[in-house]
Scaffold this active site. Sequence first.
Site, PDB file in Angstrom:
ATOM      1  N   ASP A 131       0.865  -1.168   0.000  1.00 36.89           N
ATOM      2  CA  ASP A 131       0.000   0.000   0.000  1.00 36.89           C
ATOM      3  C   ASP A 131       0.912   1.232   0.000  1.00 36.89           C
ATOM      4  O   ASP A 131       2.101   1.141   0.327  1.00 36.89           O
ATOM      5  CB  ASP A 131      -0.876  -0.043   1.261  1.00 36.89           C
ATOM      6  CG  ASP A 131      -1.628   1.253   1.493  1.00 36.89           C
ATOM      7  OD1 ASP A 131      -2.342   1.694   0.577  1.00 36.89           O
ATOM      8  OD2 ASP A 131      -1.468   1.837   2.581  1.00 36.89           O
TER       9      ASP A 131
ATOM     10  N   ASP B 108      -0.118   5.078   1.054  1.00 33.23           N
ATOM     11  CA  ASP B 108      -0.301   6.017   2.170  1.00 33.23           C
ATOM     12  C   ASP B 108      -0.341   5.302   3.512  1.00 33.23           C
ATOM     13  O   ASP B 108      -1.189   4.446   3.740  1.00 33.23           O
ATOM     14  CB  ASP B 108      -1.591   6.819   1.964  1.00 33.23           C
ATOM     15  CG  ASP B 108      -1.535   7.648   0.690  1.00 33.23           C
ATOM     16  OD1 ASP B 108      -0.847   8.675   0.693  1.00 33.23           O
ATOM     17  OD2 ASP B 108      -2.162   7.237  -0.311  1.00 33.23           O
TER      18      ASP B 108
ATOM     19  N   GLY C 204      -5.256   2.649  -3.271  1.00 32.51           N
ATOM     20  CA  GLY C 204      -6.517   3.254  -3.670  1.00 32.51           C
ATOM     21  C   GLY C 204      -6.294   4.443  -4.588  1.00 32.51           C
ATOM     22  O   GLY C 204      -7.227   4.938  -5.214  1.00 32.51           O
TER      23      GLY C 204
ATOM     24  N   LYS D 122      -8.600  -4.614  -3.580  1.00 38.28           N
ATOM     25  CA  LYS D 122      -7.188  -4.816  -3.921  1.00 38.28           C
ATOM     26  C   LYS D 122      -6.909  -6.305  -4.119  1.00 38.28           C
ATOM     27  O   LYS D 122      -6.110  -6.687  -4.972  1.00 38.28           O
ATOM     28  CB  LYS D 122      -6.287  -4.254  -2.812  1.00 38.28           C
ATOM     29  CG  LYS D 122      -6.295  -2.733  -2.702  1.00 38.28           C
ATOM     30  CD  LYS D 122      -5.300  -2.263  -1.656  1.00 38.28           C
ATOM     31  CE  LYS D 122      -5.333  -0.751  -1.500  1.00 38.28           C
ATOM     32  NZ  LYS D 122      -4.326  -0.257  -0.542  1.00 38.28           N
TER      33      LYS D 122
ATOM     34  N   ASP E  30      -2.309  -0.619   5.830  1.00 36.62           N
ATOM     35  CA  ASP E  30      -2.688   0.012   7.095  1.00 36.62           C
ATOM     36  C   ASP E  30      -4.146   0.460   7.141  1.00 36.62           C
ATOM     37  O   ASP E  30      -4.654   0.760   8.220  1.00 36.62           O
ATOM     38  CB  ASP E  30      -1.808   1.240   7.351  1.00 36.62           C
ATOM     39  CG  ASP E  30      -2.141   2.385   6.413  1.00 36.62           C
ATOM     40  OD1 ASP E  30      -2.561   3.457   6.906  1.00 36.62           O
ATOM     41  OD2 ASP E  30      -2.025   2.216   5.184  1.00 36.62           O
TER      42      ASP E  30
ATOM     43  N   ASN F 131      -9.236  -0.220   3.343  1.00 36.88           N
ATOM     44  CA  ASN F 131      -9.253  -0.781   1.984  1.00 36.88           C
ATOM     45  C   ASN F 131      -8.170  -1.838   1.776  1.00 36.88           C
ATOM     46  O   ASN F 131      -8.052  -2.393   0.695  1.00 36.88           O
ATOM     47  CB  ASN F 131      -9.135   0.326   0.930  1.00 36.88           C
ATOM     48  CG  ASN F 131      -7.849   1.117   1.048  1.00 36.88           C
ATOM     49  OD1 ASN F 131      -7.147   1.071   2.054  1.00 36.88           O
ATOM     50  ND2 ASN F 131      -7.537   1.879   0.013  1.00 36.88           N
TER      51      ASN F 131
END
Length: 256
Positions: free
Chosen positions: A8, A10, A43, A183, A206, A209
């Site tokens: 991921d 962010d 995302g 995802k 984290d 999503n």
Amino acid sequence: MNKILFFDVDGTLYNSEKKLPSSAKEALLTARRNGYELAIATGRAPFMIESLLEELEIDTYVTFNGQYVVYKGEVVYTNGIAKDELAKIIAFGEARNEPVVFLDDKRMIASVGDHRMVAESLDTLKYPYPELDSSYYMQNNVYQTLIFMEEKDEPLYNETFPNVQFVRWHRYSCDILPKGGSKAAGIEKVLEKMGITLQDTFAFGDGINDIEMLQAVGTSVAMGNGHERVKAVAHHIADHVDEDGLSKIMRKLSII
């Protein structure tokens, strides 16, 4: 070795200042030297991660929470909400002063101007207020739409639009995804191309999503700064992203 690591962006690769820590960069490059494939699962839109892809020399990525998937530089899968369904959601939101932002692989377009919730949400991504075009989705392929509404109103949207899912990423914003979109679904498209299984796959995340992705893969890591629901489903919990959490857990897992 035929194993792949999905990261991921962010709160996982990017720290609280939206920067890639040098320790994380070195960890990823070392993992590649050790034979692991590297990929992004975010995302965000493709245009939002161009500099990161370039810096890490990554050409495989799952963006828009699984709605736009690229393997080795080639688009292998796209998905999105049907235009008629999207029109109903937009009209419902408009009546409540809850706008949307459309995204494709190259740009972001807002349905209304100067809206407080849009500005605050996008500011956390370090993005300026988008250009305006309320009918953009009618003439273009939109892979993700953001709806701007408070958490207390989410059940109303879930009840009114059961054919889509609303995945929150900010206190004022949700991603609108097709039912079954995630995802994890995007990662499976990559694995089909590679000819490997979920057991040979690692994922690091984290946010809310990231839950399906962490539940699906053979080895999952939640960052210490992650949501409690995310930590609950992960095999391992790393330290905070701001405390070199990524490099530490990759060392602990003998990836580096």
